[in-house]
Design a protein around this motif. Sequence first.
Motif, PDB file in Angstrom:
ATOM      1  N   TYR A 175       0.862  -1.187   0.000  1.00 35.01           N
ATOM      2  CA  TYR A 175       0.000   0.000   0.000  1.00 35.01           C
ATOM      3  C   TYR A 175       0.894   1.232   0.000  1.00 35.01           C
ATOM      4  O   TYR A 175       1.813   1.329   0.819  1.00 35.01           O
ATOM      5  CB  TYR A 175      -0.919   0.027   1.226  1.00 35.01           C
ATOM      6  N   ASP A 176       0.628   2.166  -0.917  1.00 35.94           N
ATOM      7  CA  ASP A 176       1.291   3.470  -0.898  1.00 35.94           C
ATOM      8  C   ASP A 176       0.464   4.358   0.028  1.00 35.94           C
ATOM      9  O   ASP A 176      -0.687   4.677  -0.265  1.00 35.94           O
ATOM     10  CB  ASP A 176       1.352   4.080  -2.306  1.00 35.94           C
ATOM     11  N   VAL A 177       1.054   4.735   1.168  1.00 39.22           N
ATOM     12  CA  VAL A 177       0.326   5.462   2.210  1.00 39.22           C
ATOM     13  C   VAL A 177       0.817   6.909   2.251  1.00 39.22           C
ATOM     14  O   VAL A 177       2.017   7.165   2.280  1.00 39.22           O
ATOM     15  CB  VAL A 177       0.531   4.779   3.580  1.00 39.22           C
ATOM     16  N   HIS A 178      -0.134   7.828   2.240  1.00 42.81           N
ATOM     17  CA  HIS A 178       0.139   9.259   2.385  1.00 42.81           C
ATOM     18  C   HIS A 178      -0.457   9.649   3.739  1.00 42.81           C
ATOM     19  O   HIS A 178      -1.648   9.457   3.979  1.00 42.81           O
ATOM     20  CB  HIS A 178      -0.529  10.021   1.236  1.00 42.81           C
ATOM     21  N   TYR A 179       0.393  10.175   4.647  1.00 45.66           N
ATOM     22  CA  TYR A 179      -0.100  10.496   5.986  1.00 45.66           C
ATOM     23  C   TYR A 179       0.408  11.863   6.413  1.00 45.66           C
ATOM     24  O   TYR A 179       1.359  12.405   5.849  1.00 45.66           O
ATOM     25  CB  TYR A 179       0.297   9.413   6.996  1.00 45.66           C
ATOM     26  N   ALA A 180      -0.273  12.427   7.428  1.00 44.24           N
ATOM     27  CA  ALA A 180       0.086  13.744   7.958  1.00 44.24           C
ATOM     28  C   ALA A 180       0.440  13.616   9.431  1.00 44.24           C
ATOM     29  O   ALA A 180      -0.244  12.922  10.189  1.00 44.24           O
ATOM     30  CB  ALA A 180      -1.081  14.717   7.792  1.00 44.24           C
ATOM     31  N   TYR A 181       1.542  14.307   9.812  1.00 47.68           N
ATOM     32  CA  TYR A 181       1.954  14.345  11.210  1.00 47.68           C
ATOM     33  C   TYR A 181       2.608  15.697  11.477  1.00 47.68           C
ATOM     34  O   TYR A 181       3.466  16.143  10.707  1.00 47.68           O
ATOM     35  CB  TYR A 181       2.944  13.211  11.525  1.00 47.68           C
ATOM     36  N   ALA A 182       2.192  16.352  12.548  1.00 50.25           N
ATOM     37  CA  ALA A 182       2.762  17.630  13.000  1.00 50.25           C
ATOM     38  C   ALA A 182       2.771  18.675  11.884  1.00 50.25           C
ATOM     39  O   ALA A 182       3.763  19.379  11.671  1.00 50.25           O
ATOM     40  CB  ALA A 182       4.166  17.429  13.564  1.00 50.25           C
ATOM     41  N   GLY A 183       1.681  18.732  11.127  1.00 47.15           N
ATOM     42  CA  GLY A 183       1.544  19.767  10.105  1.00 47.15           C
ATOM     43  C   GLY A 183       2.283  19.477   8.810  1.00 47.15           C
ATOM     44  O   GLY A 183       2.278  20.306   7.911  1.00 47.15           O
ATOM     45  N   ARG A 184       2.908  18.336   8.685  1.00 44.70           N
ATOM     46  CA  ARG A 184       3.632  17.986   7.457  1.00 44.70           C
ATOM     47  C   ARG A 184       3.060  16.687   6.901  1.00 44.70           C
ATOM     48  O   ARG A 184       2.473  15.899   7.630  1.00 44.70           O
ATOM     49  CB  ARG A 184       5.128  17.797   7.753  1.00 44.70           C
ATOM     50  N   SER A 185       3.260  16.457   5.605  1.00 39.10           N
ATOM     51  CA  SER A 185       2.773  15.214   5.010  1.00 39.10           C
ATOM     52  C   SER A 185       3.961  14.359   4.570  1.00 39.10           C
ATOM     53  O   SER A 185       5.005  14.873   4.186  1.00 39.10           O
ATOM     54  CB  SER A 185       1.839  15.498   3.841  1.00 39.10           C
ATOM     55  N   TYR A 186       3.755  13.058   4.643  1.00 39.83           N
ATOM     56  CA  TYR A 186       4.798  12.081   4.323  1.00 39.83           C
ATOM     57  C   TYR A 186       4.176  10.967   3.489  1.00 39.83           C
ATOM     58  O   TYR A 186       2.968  10.756   3.498  1.00 39.83           O
ATOM     59  CB  TYR A 186       5.385  11.470   5.601  1.00 39.83           C
ATOM     60  N   ARG A 187       5.044  10.222   2.800  1.00 41.78           N
ATOM     61  CA  ARG A 187       4.617   9.050   2.023  1.00 41.78           C
ATOM     62  C   ARG A 187       5.500   7.868   2.416  1.00 41.78           C
ATOM     63  O   ARG A 187       6.691   8.022   2.634  1.00 41.78           O
ATOM     64  CB  ARG A 187       4.747   9.299   0.529  1.00 41.78           C
ATOM     65  N   VAL A 188       4.878   6.696   2.474  1.00 44.50           N
ATOM     66  CA  VAL A 188       5.588   5.474   2.819  1.00 44.50           C
ATOM     67  C   VAL A 188       4.859   4.308   2.154  1.00 44.50           C
ATOM     68  O   VAL A 188       3.659   4.401   1.885  1.00 44.50           O
ATOM     69  CB  VAL A 188       5.665   5.287   4.357  1.00 44.50           C
ATOM     70  N   GLN A 189       5.574   3.216   1.875  1.00 48.87           N
ATOM     71  CA  GLN A 189       4.945   2.005   1.345  1.00 48.87           C
ATOM     72  C   GLN A 189       4.956   0.951   2.443  1.00 48.87           C
ATOM     73  O   GLN A 189       6.011   0.663   3.030  1.00 48.87           O
ATOM     74  CB  GLN A 189       5.694   1.493   0.112  1.00 48.87           C
ATOM     75  N   GLN A 203      12.028  14.591  11.434  1.00 49.50           N
ATOM     76  CA  GLN A 203      11.052  13.864  10.636  1.00 49.50           C
ATOM     77  C   GLN A 203      10.455  12.740  11.459  1.00 49.50           C
ATOM     78  O   GLN A 203      11.140  12.114  12.254  1.00 49.50           O
ATOM     79  CB  GLN A 203      11.713  13.270   9.397  1.00 49.50           C
ATOM     80  N   ALA A 204       9.187  12.481  11.227  1.00 47.73           N
ATOM     81  CA  ALA A 204       8.506  11.364  11.881  1.00 47.73           C
ATOM     82  C   ALA A 204       8.667  10.137  11.002  1.00 47.73           C
ATOM     83  O   ALA A 204       8.559  10.213   9.795  1.00 47.73           O
ATOM     84  CB  ALA A 204       7.034  11.688  12.068  1.00 47.73           C
TER      85      ALA A 204
END
Length: 181
Positions: free
Chosen positions: A126-140, A165-166
């Motif tokens: 799954y290609d996951v797009h998530y938000a943490y502490a006002g920033r967005s990140y992508r992870v598989q 970075q989270a």
Amino acid sequence: MNKRWICMVLAASAGAAAPAIAQEQARVLSAVPVVQQRTVAQQVCRIAQEVAPQAETGGGALLGSVAGGVVGNRFGSGEGRALATLFGVVLGAVWGERIEGRPAPQMQQVRHCTLQGVPQPQVVAYDVHYAYAGRSYRVQLPQDPGPTLAVQVVPAPLQPGIVMQAQPSPPPRGGDGHFEH
């Protein structure tokens, strides 16, 4: 008193050397399945009409050989009678088989099956797009994380030009299926 002071200093310095790791929750914005075609072995069957093998009883040949032996035994004498009997047995068996005839062929349904490779779509990540502490990140990730994603935050002193970075927490099953994009 000196020993007490040394123990307190050592304990404080040991705690400062190991960074505190915090487990936080990030909001998942999207989780898009990554699909690949995989070949899967599948049994494929077809039904065909075929002629059923007919068992011959041999009853006509048996009765014919007995009748031919009896008739052949009535002719001749000595060795001639034995030859006539033998000839009667063989000839009677041939005629008895012809008279009995062959049974009518019957059709039957026969199922023929083989294993074939069939391409099927399969979700591999799954290609996951998530938000943490006002920033967005992508992870598989190897599985869909749901509405939230556990992230590990390691506090570090900020220096000019360094951004904290989270990172997503490792999957619970010990997989290594995540990386930053």
